[in-house]
Motif scaffolding. Structure first.
Motif, PDB file in Angstrom:
ATOM      1  N   GLN A 206       0.982  -5.460  -5.372  1.00 16.21           N
ATOM      2  CA  GLN A 206       1.688  -4.290  -4.844  1.00 16.21           C
ATOM      3  C   GLN A 206       1.977  -4.482  -3.358  1.00 16.21           C
ATOM      4  N   PHE A 207       3.255  -4.222  -2.973  1.00 11.34           N
ATOM      5  CA  PHE A 207       3.687  -4.329  -1.585  1.00 11.34           C
ATOM      6  C   PHE A 207       4.295  -2.998  -1.146  1.00 11.34           C
ATOM      7  N   LYS A 208       4.397  -2.826   0.171  1.00 17.26           N
ATOM      8  CA  LYS A 208       4.972  -1.587   0.697  1.00 17.26           C
ATOM      9  C   LYS A 208       5.732  -1.881   1.974  1.00 17.26           C
ATOM     10  N   ASP A 211       7.948   3.806   3.327  1.00 18.49           N
ATOM     11  CA  ASP A 211       7.612   4.647   2.173  1.00 18.49           C
ATOM     12  C   ASP A 211       8.074   4.028   0.845  1.00 18.49           C
ATOM     13  N   GLU A 212       8.517   2.791   0.872  1.00 19.40           N
ATOM     14  CA  GLU A 212       9.054   2.133  -0.325  1.00 19.40           C
ATOM     15  C   GLU A 212       8.019   1.184  -0.918  1.00 19.40           C
ATOM     16  N   GLY A 264      11.148  -2.188  -8.379  1.00 17.57           N
ATOM     17  CA  GLY A 264      11.356  -1.561  -7.076  1.00 17.57           C
ATOM     18  C   GLY A 264      12.588  -0.684  -7.092  1.00 17.57           C
ATOM     19  N   ALA A 265      12.991  -0.246  -5.912  1.00 13.41           N
ATOM     20  CA  ALA A 265      14.115   0.678  -5.800  1.00 13.41           C
ATOM     21  C   ALA A 265      15.387  -0.004  -5.314  1.00 13.41           C
ATOM     22  N   ARG A 266      15.349  -1.304  -5.046  1.00 11.98           N
ATOM     23  CA  ARG A 266      16.505  -1.974  -4.456  1.00 11.98           C
ATOM     24  C   ARG A 266      17.468  -2.510  -5.515  1.00 11.98           C
ATOM     25  N   THR A 267      18.571  -3.082  -5.051  1.00  9.62           N
ATOM     26  CA  THR A 267      19.609  -3.571  -5.947  1.00  9.62           C
ATOM     27  C   THR A 267      19.135  -4.813  -6.689  1.00  9.62           C
TER      28      THR A 267
END
Length: 281
Positions: A206-208, A211-212, A264-267
């Motif tokens: 797990q990485f951060k 807030d992502e 994750g939340a990226r493209t």
């Protein structure tokens, strides 16, 4: 939807939660739903519903009946001998008792031998694993690790070297560990864990970044285990992408027996860059 007006706020909220999540409510009903959630501080019910749904899917994965147990259940209703006798009776009705009687005796013997071999394999042969739904299970795990990292991260650390050592020493993973590198300078390591579903072990890191959150998983499997998806190619890394309510997901073949997954939340292209930098091909 015409009966919604007659429901209490609590009845309306729970009755139309699935429609709200699927964006199927009318503007009027949606406004009422959001008002109830805000008034009763139920804004987090959407995430709770997704977690509960994931837990249900994990529980259903354990309900697995293979062909041998299926055969045993069938025998409780009618054994092989009774089935052979019924077939013999049908043959007699057509006046072919002598000819087909020999066939039935041979069929019975063959069935008996097959039954003995099948039962022997069932009790003595290797146990087959129930199906493992990586997309559903690991999206659920990602949500839970964000909500409760202290209980879900077995090895909290900011050092990739310590995390690699932890994975390399973990017993009975069932596959060769590929070293995890930094996915990029902006990502800070929070820790890792080995998720053990009994039928499947999964390495998780797990990485951060602010807030992502970003999750990297490695586990035994093949690309054919995943649903069809439009393939992508990033510098030779062939991948497939999927989406969920919370994340974008990228999967690729790390080796013949190991699959990598980035959540994750990226493209898709950004997740492919993460996959190439952290694990590679």
């Amino acid at each position: 939807m015409s009966q919604a007006a007659h429901l209490s706020d609590e009845e309306f909220f729970y009755s139309y939660l699935p429609e709200f999540l699927d964006d199927q409510l009318s503007p009027q009903d949606r406004s009422r739903f959001e008002g109830i959630a805000k008034q009763r501080q139920w804004e987090h019910m959407e995430a709770d519903y997704g977690i509960a749904k994931g837990q249900l899917q994990l529980g259903l994965q354990k309900l697995f009946v293979d062909e041998y147990l299926n055969h045993e259940l069938h025998v409780l209703v009618e054994d092989d001998a009774e089935r052979a006798n019924h077939e013999a009776g049908d043959i007699e009705e057509y006046g072919k008792v002598e000819v087909w009687g020999g066939v039935m005796r041979g069929t019975f013997i063959a069935s008996f031998v097959a039954l003995v071999v099948g039962l022997g394999y069932y009790f003595l042969g290797p146990k087959r694993k129930p199906p493992f739904s990586a997309l559903d299970s690991l999206v659920y795990e990602s949500v839970v690790m964000i909500e409760d990292p202290e209980d879900r991260l077995d090895f909290p650390t900011s050092s990739l070297e310590e995390l690699r050592d932890y994975f390399s020493r973990y017993p009975d993973l069932g596959f060769r560990v590929r070293s995890i590198k930094s996915p990029g300078s902006e990502w800070l390591l929070e820790g890792g864990t080995v998720i053990d579903y009994e039928v499947q072990k999964i390495i998780a890191a797990q990485f951060k970044a602010q807030d992502e959150h970003l999750f990297i998983y490695l586990f035994e499997g093949e690309m054919d285990d995943f649903p069809s998806s439009t393939p992508g190619n990033y510098d030779g890394l062939l991948y497939r992408t999927y989406t969920s309510e919370y994340f974008n997901i990228l999967v690729w073949s790390v080796s013949d027996e190991v699959v990598g997954m980035v959540v994750g939340a990226r493209t898709a292209e950004q997740l492919a860059q993460v996959a190439m930098a952290s694990i590679g091909i």
